[in-house]
Design a protein around this motif. Structure first.
Motif, PDB file in Angstrom:
ATOM      1  N   PRO A 175       2.557 -18.298   4.034  1.00  0.00           N
ATOM      2  CA  PRO A 175       3.209 -19.888   4.153  1.00  0.00           C
ATOM      3  C   PRO A 175       3.000 -20.938   2.806  1.00  0.00           C
ATOM      4  CG  PRO A 175       1.992 -19.251   6.021  1.00  0.00           C
ATOM      5  CD  PRO A 175       1.611 -18.172   5.055  1.00  0.00           C
ATOM      6  N   LYS A 176       3.506 -21.869   2.902  1.00  0.00           N
ATOM      7  CA  LYS A 176       3.370 -22.929   1.547  1.00  0.00           C
ATOM      8  C   LYS A 176       1.805 -23.200   1.468  1.00  0.00           C
ATOM      9  CE  LYS A 176       6.665 -25.644   0.628  1.00  0.00           C
ATOM     10  NZ  LYS A 176       7.458 -26.789   0.500  1.00  0.00           N
ATOM     11  N   GLY A 177       1.123 -23.122   0.265  1.00  0.00           N
ATOM     12  CA  GLY A 177      -0.187 -23.622   0.324  1.00  0.00           C
ATOM     13  C   GLY A 177      -1.239 -22.475   0.617  1.00  0.00           C
ATOM     14  N   GLY A 178      -0.695 -21.262   1.102  1.00  0.00           N
ATOM     15  CA  GLY A 178      -1.672 -20.090   1.535  1.00  0.00           C
ATOM     16  C   GLY A 178      -1.933 -19.255   0.413  1.00  0.00           C
ATOM     17  N   ASN A 179      -2.928 -18.510   0.428  1.00  0.00           N
ATOM     18  CA  ASN A 179      -3.259 -18.022  -0.638  1.00  0.00           C
ATOM     19  C   ASN A 179      -3.002 -16.377  -0.350  1.00  0.00           C
ATOM     20  OD1 ASN A 179      -5.211 -16.149  -2.517  1.00  0.00           O
ATOM     21  ND2 ASN A 179      -6.336 -17.949  -3.123  1.00  0.00           N
ATOM     22  N   PRO A 180      -2.256 -15.728  -1.170  1.00  0.00           N
ATOM     23  CA  PRO A 180      -1.897 -14.334  -0.880  1.00  0.00           C
ATOM     24  C   PRO A 180      -3.071 -13.307  -1.024  1.00  0.00           C
ATOM     25  CG  PRO A 180      -0.929 -15.041  -2.923  1.00  0.00           C
ATOM     26  CD  PRO A 180      -1.625 -16.194  -2.295  1.00  0.00           C
ATOM     27  N   LEU A 181      -4.108 -13.740  -1.785  1.00  0.00           N
ATOM     28  CA  LEU A 181      -5.097 -12.844  -2.038  1.00  0.00           C
ATOM     29  C   LEU A 181      -5.831 -12.533  -0.833  1.00  0.00           C
ATOM     30  CD1 LEU A 181      -6.095 -13.619  -5.671  1.00  0.00           C
ATOM     31  CD2 LEU A 181      -4.524 -11.644  -4.925  1.00  0.00           C
ATOM     32  N   GLU A 182      -6.109 -13.975  -0.189  1.00  0.00           N
ATOM     33  CA  GLU A 182      -6.976 -13.950   0.934  1.00  0.00           C
ATOM     34  C   GLU A 182      -6.294 -13.204   2.230  1.00  0.00           C
ATOM     35  OE1 GLU A 182      -7.961 -18.105   1.623  1.00  0.00           O
ATOM     36  OE2 GLU A 182      -9.137 -18.294  -0.208  1.00  0.00           O
ATOM     37  N   ALA A 183      -4.813 -13.514   2.146  1.00  0.00           N
ATOM     38  CA  ALA A 183      -4.294 -12.875   3.220  1.00  0.00           C
ATOM     39  C   ALA A 183      -4.067 -11.082   3.511  1.00  0.00           C
ATOM     40  CB  ALA A 183      -2.721 -13.200   3.274  1.00  0.00           C
ATOM     41  N   MET A 184      -4.248 -10.761   1.905  1.00  0.00           N
ATOM     42  CA  MET A 184      -4.189  -9.302   1.954  1.00  0.00           C
ATOM     43  C   MET A 184      -5.711  -8.848   2.292  1.00  0.00           C
ATOM     44  SD  MET A 184      -2.556  -7.166  -1.387  1.00  0.00           S
ATOM     45  CE  MET A 184      -3.682  -8.165  -2.421  1.00  0.00           C
ATOM     46  N   GLN A 185      -6.767  -9.538   2.082  1.00  0.00           N
ATOM     47  CA  GLN A 185      -8.120  -8.965   2.333  1.00  0.00           C
ATOM     48  C   GLN A 185      -8.160  -9.119   3.887  1.00  0.00           C
ATOM     49  OE1 GLN A 185     -10.313  -7.946   0.369  1.00  0.00           O
ATOM     50  NE2 GLN A 185      -9.133  -7.836  -1.229  1.00  0.00           N
ATOM     51  N   ASN A 186      -7.532 -10.140   4.540  1.00  0.00           N
ATOM     52  CA  ASN A 186      -7.885 -10.432   5.980  1.00  0.00           C
ATOM     53  C   ASN A 186      -6.713  -9.364   6.753  1.00  0.00           C
ATOM     54  OD1 ASN A 186      -9.762 -12.257   5.185  1.00  0.00           O
ATOM     55  ND2 ASN A 186      -8.239 -13.882   5.502  1.00  0.00           N
ATOM     56  N   ARG A 187      -5.701  -8.949   6.304  1.00  0.00           N
ATOM     57  CA  ARG A 187      -4.831  -8.062   7.228  1.00  0.00           C
ATOM     58  C   ARG A 187      -4.429  -6.648   6.606  1.00  0.00           C
ATOM     59  NH1 ARG A 187       0.531 -11.678   8.105  1.00  0.00           N
ATOM     60  NH2 ARG A 187       0.871  -9.789   9.136  1.00  0.00           N
TER      61      ARG A 187
END
Length: 423
Positions: A175-187
Motif C-alpha cells: 500500500p501507499k507509504g508501505g515498505n516493500p523490503l519490510e513486507a518481504m521479510q514479514n511474509r
C-alpha cells in the motif's frame, strides 16, 4: 474467333486470380486461430490452436492436426499480446524464409507435446473439411534459437554486447507509504515469490538485483534520502536509488477451501513491470495456478510462471525500442548556490545547452528556480558509465558559465543527482 480467343484469355486470367491466394497461402496455416493458455516453463508455452484439413476423408484429421500445429507456431511468432516478433524489421526479415519455415517437417520440431483429446472436432464446408482444436506445448526456446541463427532475431549475446540486458529489481507490491523490503521479510509467501521471479529472470540471462546483497543495502542507505521528493511510491524510490533499469512488483493471493478433509489451494499472482527512470508501466499480467492440495510455494510458483513470461516479452519490446535511442539516464540538477534571478536563468540556459550537446534525445520533466529534471538518451559507445557522463557535464558547464560549477551528490547506473553551487 476473336470472341473465342477473348473468352479463353478471360478464363486463364480468372484461373490465375483464383489460384493466387492459394499460391500465397503455401505452407502457412489456413486458420491462424490460436490462444495463449499458460507459460509452462521459461522455454515452453502452452497454446490452444485450431486447424482445418481437407482432401481425402482418411487424411482430413491428419491434415487438420498439422494445420493446428502451424497455427500454434504462427501464434508464438505473430499473434497475442507478446509475440516473438516485436518490430517491423523482424517481420520483414522473416518474410524471406516464411514458406520454408512453415514446412510441416520444420514446424514439428517445435511441438514438444500435444493433447490426445480434441477440444473441438467438427465437419465444415458441407462435410468436405474437418476443423479441430487442441492444446500444444511449443518450445519457444528452440524457436528463438533457430530464428537467431537465421538472422531474424537479435541474439541475447548481441544485445548484451551492444547495450546489455536490463538490470531488474523485484519487489512486492505494498500500500501507499508501505515498505516493500519490510513486507518481504514479514511474509514468507512474498519472499518465496520474489525468489521464484528472480530465478526465472536469471534463467533468461537478466541481471537481477537482490535486496539482501550488501551492495544494494549500501547504495540504498546512501541515496534514499536524496530522492525523497520524487513521489510516494516506495518501490519507485528504491529502484531509482539503486539504479535498476526496470523494476517489477508483484502481489500474491492464495484462495483456500476444504474438499472433504483436504485443503485445496489456488494462487493468483499479479506482476507489473515499470521503467525505473519514469515509473512508466511497461506491462501487467495476472497468472493463476490450478486448484490443488499442494504447499503454498507450489501454487504460487505455478501462478508466477503463468504471468511473468508475458510481462518479460513487453520488457524486451521496450528494451529493443529504447536501444534505438541509446542508454537512458535520469538527471536532476539542484541549484543550491547563492545566485540572483538573472544568474539562475543563465545557469538553466547553460545546462540545457550542455544536455543538447551530448544527448541523442532529451525530455525536460520539471523546471523550477531550484530544480531541473531531465530524461536523456546517450550513445552507449560514448557513455558506457554514468561517471563519464558526469565528467562531460561538469567540464562543458564550466566552459559555459563562470562563477558556478556542477558538483555531484549521488551517481548510479541510471540516476545522476547533481547540484550547481558557487565556484
Amino acid at each position: 474467333m476473336r470472341f473465342a480467343l477473348k473468352t479463353i484469355l478471360l478464363l486463364i486470367l480468372a484461373s490465375f486470380l483464383t489460384a493466387a491466394p492459394l499460391f500465397a497461402q503455401g505452407n502457412l496455416p489456413k486458420l491462424k486461430q490460436a490462444s495463449f493458455v499458460e507459460s509452462y516453463s521459461p522455454a515452453e508455452w502452452m497454446v490452444k490452436a485450431a486447424g482445418v484439413g481437407g482432401g481425402k476423408k482418411k487424411y482430413r484429421e491428419k491434415n487438420a492436426i498439422e494445420d493446428a500445429r502451424k497455427s500454434a507456431v504462427y501464434f508464438c511468432l505473430y499473434l497475442g499480446t507478446d509475440p516473438l516478433f516485436n518490430t517491423a524489421e523482424e517481420k520483414s526479415r522473416f518474410a524471406f524464409i516464411e514458406q520454408d519455415f512453415f514446412d510441416i517437417n520444420n514446424v514439428n520440431k517445435y511441438v514438444s507435446w500435444e493433447s490426445a483429446e480434441f477440444t473441438l472436432r467438427v465437419k465444415i464446408s458441407g462435410g468436405k473439411e474437418l476443423k479441430i482444436e487442441k492444446v500444444f506445448r511449443i518450445n519457444v526456446g528452440i524457436l528463438k534459437e533457430d530464428l537467431i541463427n537465421q538472422g531474424v532475431l537479435m541474439a541475447t549475446a548481441d544485445l548484451v554486447a551492444e547495450i546489455g540486458l536490463p538490470q531488474i529489481l523485484v519487489l512486492p507490491e505494498v500500500p501507499k507509504g508501505g515498505n516493500p523490503l519490510e513486507a518481504m521479510q514479514n511474509r514468507s509467501e512474498l519472499k518465496h515469490a520474489s525468489r521464484s521471479i528472480e530465478s526465472y529472470l536469471t534463467a533468461q540471462k537478466y541481471e537481477v538485483i537482490v535486496p539482501e546483497q550488501q551492495d544494494f543495502l549500501n547504495n540504498y542507505t546512501e541515496t534514499m534520502h536524496l530522492v525523497e521528493g520524487t513521489g510516494e511510491d516506495m518501490s519507485y524510490k528504491i529502484a531509482l536509488a539503486i539504479g535498476s533499469d526496470v523494476y517489477i512488483t508483484y502481489s500474491v493471493y492464495i484462495e483456500r477451501r476444504m474438499v472433504g478433509s483436504t485443503e485445496n489451494k489456488k494462487a493468483s499472482v499479479s506482476v507489473r513491470a515499470y521503467e525505473t527512470t519514469t515509473a512508466r508501466l511497461l506491462g501487467t499480467e495476472t497468472g493463476y495456478s490450478y486448484e490443488r492440495p499442494s504447499p503454498d510455494e507450489v501454487v504460487v510458483e505455478e501462478a508466477i510462471h503463468d504471468a511473468i513470461d508475458k510481462v518479460l516479452s513487453r520488457v524486451n519490446a521496450y528494451w529493443k525500442e529504447d536501444l534505438q535511442r541509446g542508454v537512458q539516464y535520469k538527471i536532476i540538477f539542484s541549484i543550491t548556490g547563492m545566485f540572483d534571478e538573472d544568474e539562475v536563468e543563465d545557469i538553466q540556459f547553460a545546462l540545457s545547452d550542455v544536455i543538447d550537446a551530448f544527448a541523442t534525445r532529451s525530455k525536460e520533466n520539471i523546471v523550477t528556480d531550484q530544480t531541473m529534471d531531465y530524461q536523456v538518451w546517450v550513445k552507449p559507445s560514448e557513455y558506457d558509465k554514468a561517471r563519464d557522463l558526469y565528467r562531460d557535464i561538469k567540464d562543458d558547464f564550466a566552459a559555459e558559465i563562470s562563477g558556478a560549477k556542477v558538483r555531484r551528490q549521488q551517481i548510479n547506473r541510471k540516476l545522476l543527482l547533481l547540484e550547481v553551487v558557487n565556484d
